[in-house]
Design an enzyme around this catalytic site. Structure first.
Site, PDB file in Angstrom:
ATOM      1  CE  LYS A  47      12.614  13.257  22.691  1.00 40.47           C
ATOM      2  NZ  LYS A  47      11.113  12.687  22.520  1.00 40.47           N
ATOM      3  CE  LYS A  79      11.254  16.093  25.194  1.00 36.81           C
ATOM      4  NZ  LYS A  79      10.300  15.184  24.616  1.00 36.81           N
TER       5      LYS A  79
END
Ligand code: PBG
Length: 324
Positions: free
Chosen positions: A194, A247
């Site tokens: 992330k 992400k």
């Protein structure tokens, strides 16, 4: 010429025969926002077509989606400011908005799959994903809070817990806690790579979770790095993640394909709020053909190696498929 690649593009039927990748409703997890502050539903200004729902209206929305074959939902809570603190204590309040909503959904639709968010930021008075001390985000004390939150979600009936915080060691910590309490069948979808990204802006508007100081760069990854993603990948696999996630998706398609080459467990990608907002905004101005761009984007995520796609486009995509 012996080789004429254009022959395989001759007409629609031939093109479809040789098509390498395809999307299906089974690939999607649809993110949904639940709020105690709204009466029925309220559109998120920066995310055209995406709403914060009251728990009751959310049930109808889920029912609607399930008719389209969308059966997996990532649920995020919009918490009122007066319930936020440095321990995210509202996150394990079983009568609070989030856990009671999970319970209600699973009672009404036991067959749907709920992906619950494990992170402090929606409940933190600082808008950070960890306990704050002197403007520092503490790792190890946060682990206990995340594990407690994950356990509370499992008790409320969630199917998959998804830690989105990026603290070190949280996957193993949560797995152990869940197993100790008999929740061996609850999956962990790890936000493995992330990145500290500008693409989360509209989501933070949606949850009112903008950090009150600083940024998230001491825990989310540096967008310049890809080898580091492999370090995170190895850790999350070793700690027991069932699905690993990249992400955002679009600026990180290379990371998705890197994961595909380096692991054999399922990969998810999060087509995040800012990626959605850009397409919607340009589409509204008629600067792009919105649906065409949407489909191209979703397919690119699949092609790069993702098995699962979290996308705000999921419902409208599914609706268009049904209409076709
Ligand atoms: C935080 C969290 C974020 C998103 C999901 N969980 C944003 C952040 O790190 O501030 C972003 C999702 C999106 O932008 O659609 N735990």
């Amino acid at each position: 010429m012996l080789r004429r690649p254009r022959r395989n593009r001759k007409n629609e039927i031939v093109r479809k025969l040789v098509q390498e990748n395809d999307l299906s409703v089974n690939d999607f997890i649809y993110p949904l926002f639940v709020s105690s502050e709204v009466k029925d539903k309220e559109e998120i200004v920066s995310m055209h077509g995406i709403y914060r729902y009251s728990p009751q209206i959310l049930l109808w929305e889920i029912e609607d989606c399930m008719k389209l074959g969308l059966n997996a939902f990532a649920l995020f809570p919009h918490i009122s400011d007066n319930k936020k603190d440095n321990e995210a204590s509202e996150s394990w309040n079983e009568n609070g908005l989030y856990l009671s909503t999970i319970k209600m959904i699973k009672e009404k639709f036991p067959e749907c799959v709920i992906v619950s968010d494990v992170a402090m930021d929606p409940y933190s008075n600082f808008g950070h994903d960890g306990v704050v001390e002197n403007e520092e985000i503490l790792n190890d004390v946060t682990l206990e809070i995340l594990a407690r939150m994950a356990l509370a979600q499992a008790q409320a009936g969630t199917d998959i817990v998804a830690p989105s915080d990026m603290m070190d060691g949280r996957i193993g910590y949560i797995r152990k806690k869940l197993d100790e309490h008999g929740y061996t069948n609850v999956l962990i979808l790890a936000y493995t790579a992330k990145y500290a990204s500008g693409f989360y802006g509209p989501f933070r508007d949606a949850l009112n979770s903008v950090p009150k100081f600083g940024d998230k760069k001491t825990y989310q990854m540096n967008p310049a790095n890809s080898r580091e993603a492999l370090v995170e990948l190895q850790l999350d696999i070793d700690e027991g993640a069932d699905i690993v996630m990249v992400k955002p998706a679009l600026s990180y398609l290379d990371i998705i394909s890197l994961f595909r080459k380096n692991c054999n467990i399922p990969i998810a990608a999060y087509n995040v709020s800012g990626e959605y907002a850009m397409v919607k905004a340009a589409g509204q101005k008629n600067w792009i053909d919105e649906k065409r761009v949407r489909d191209e984007i979703l397919l690119s995520i699949k092609r790069s190696g993702a098995d699962v796609i979290l996308s705000y486009f999921a419902k409208e995509w599914a609706l268009d498929i049904v209409r076709m």
